[in-house]
Design a protein around this motif. Structure first.
Motif, PDB file in Angstrom:
ATOM      1  N   UNK A  35       1.064  -1.353  -0.114  1.00  0.00           N
ATOM      2  CA  UNK A  35       0.046  -0.143  -0.065  1.00  0.00           C
ATOM      3  C   UNK A  35       1.111   1.403   0.253  1.00  0.00           C
ATOM      4  N   UNK A  36       0.772   2.427  -0.265  1.00  0.00           N
ATOM      5  CA  UNK A  36       1.616   3.643   0.279  1.00  0.00           C
ATOM      6  C   UNK A  36       1.212   4.012   1.566  1.00  0.00           C
ATOM      7  N   UNK A  37       2.086   4.667   1.560  1.00  0.00           N
ATOM      8  CA  UNK A  37       1.851   4.753   3.027  1.00  0.00           C
ATOM      9  C   UNK A  37       1.024   6.042   3.437  1.00  0.00           C
ATOM     10  N   UNK A  38       0.889   7.275   2.856  1.00  0.00           N
ATOM     11  CA  UNK A  38       0.351   7.897   2.497  1.00  0.00           C
ATOM     12  C   UNK A  38      -1.784   6.670   2.881  1.00  0.00           C
ATOM     13  N   UNK A  39      -1.996   6.052   2.709  1.00  0.00           N
ATOM     14  CA  UNK A  39      -3.054   5.220   2.825  1.00  0.00           C
ATOM     15  C   UNK A  39      -3.234   4.919   4.506  1.00  0.00           C
ATOM     16  N   UNK A  40      -2.120   4.427   4.900  1.00  0.00           N
ATOM     17  CA  UNK A  40      -2.075   3.740   5.918  1.00  0.00           C
ATOM     18  C   UNK A  40      -2.012   4.690   7.075  1.00  0.00           C
ATOM     19  N   UNK A  41      -1.202   5.834   7.050  1.00  0.00           N
ATOM     20  CA  UNK A  41      -1.126   6.782   7.444  1.00  0.00           C
ATOM     21  C   UNK A  41      -2.890   7.610   8.121  1.00  0.00           C
TER      22      UNK A  41
END
Length: 222
Positions: A35-41
């Motif tokens: 996943x994109x790190x921004x999605x985890x955040x």
């Protein structure tokens, strides 16, 4: 794969908990889950729903289950899963036992109460090799520890454990030793541990347990 959305509840908090448990950054988790790190955040900090597919990928990356991330077992005791196919029990030496409980957390105090054997959970810290916790003055535990005789201390049991339902592993540590009221001259040092009882209330009596006998066991799957 179903595109059903999953209501988060405390999902973000649980994802953050498991990520930190594994020592992962958000970037690490994102890479594991593809996943994109921004999605985890976004998931950790937002109340927005996510798809079932995203939930499954996050659960796998965090070495847990979707139900666990959703809090399905929140009111159940740990250890609900089946035992490992070939569990192996190892004895732990005292040094390893103390290393495991050194971060503090929740342990169980076992003592002889007015109505018989009694076990209470307490928040604890380890300080200068001793276990420190707080209790209510005049409560059953405080009374049990108070012998009324100078130099005479009650020997009690203190147990800490950890159950990993996902990997079907765990460990337990048992400490036995004398418990005493922390004296007025020692209270400031005991308070420096910043041990905080989750139960709240007037729990200003500090109790210290000096380990005299330490044993532990670890269960691993073969």
């Amino acid at each position: 794969m179903s595109r059903r959305t999953v209501s988060p509840g405390d999902l973000g908090r649980r994802i953050a908990y498991h990520r930190k448990r594994l020592g992962l950054s958000r970037e690490d988790l994102a890479e594991r889950a593809g996943m994109a790190p921004g999605f985890v955040e976004y998931v950790e900090e937002s109340a927005a729903s996510i798809t079932e597919e995203a939930l499954l990928r996050l659960a796998a990356a965090l070495e847990t289950t979707p139900d666990d991330l959703l809090g399905a077992g929140m009111d159940q005791p740990p250890g609900q899963g089946a035992a490992a196919a070939h569990p192996v029990l190892h004895a732990l030496d005292p040094e390893e036992c103390m290393r495991l409980i050194a971060p503090g957390g929740v342990g169980r105090v076992a003592f002889s109460g007015p109505s018989g054997p009694t076990v209470f959970p307490v928040n604890f810290k380890v300080h200068n090799g001793a276990i420190v916790f707080r209790t209510q003055y005049g409560g059953p535990m405080e009374k049990a520890v108070r012998t009324g005789m100078v130099g005479v201390e009650l020997t009690i049991g203190f147990e800490v454990d950890h159950i990993d339902d996902v990997n079907r592993e765990g460990w337990s540590v048992l400490v036995q030793g004398p418990a005493h009221h922390v004296s007025a001259s020692e209270v400031a040092e005991a308070a420096s541990t910043e041990v905080e009882p989750w139960a709240g209330g007037e729990r200003e009596t500090y109790i210290s347990i000096v380990p005299h006998h330490i044993t532990g066991r670890r269960i691993r799957g073969f």
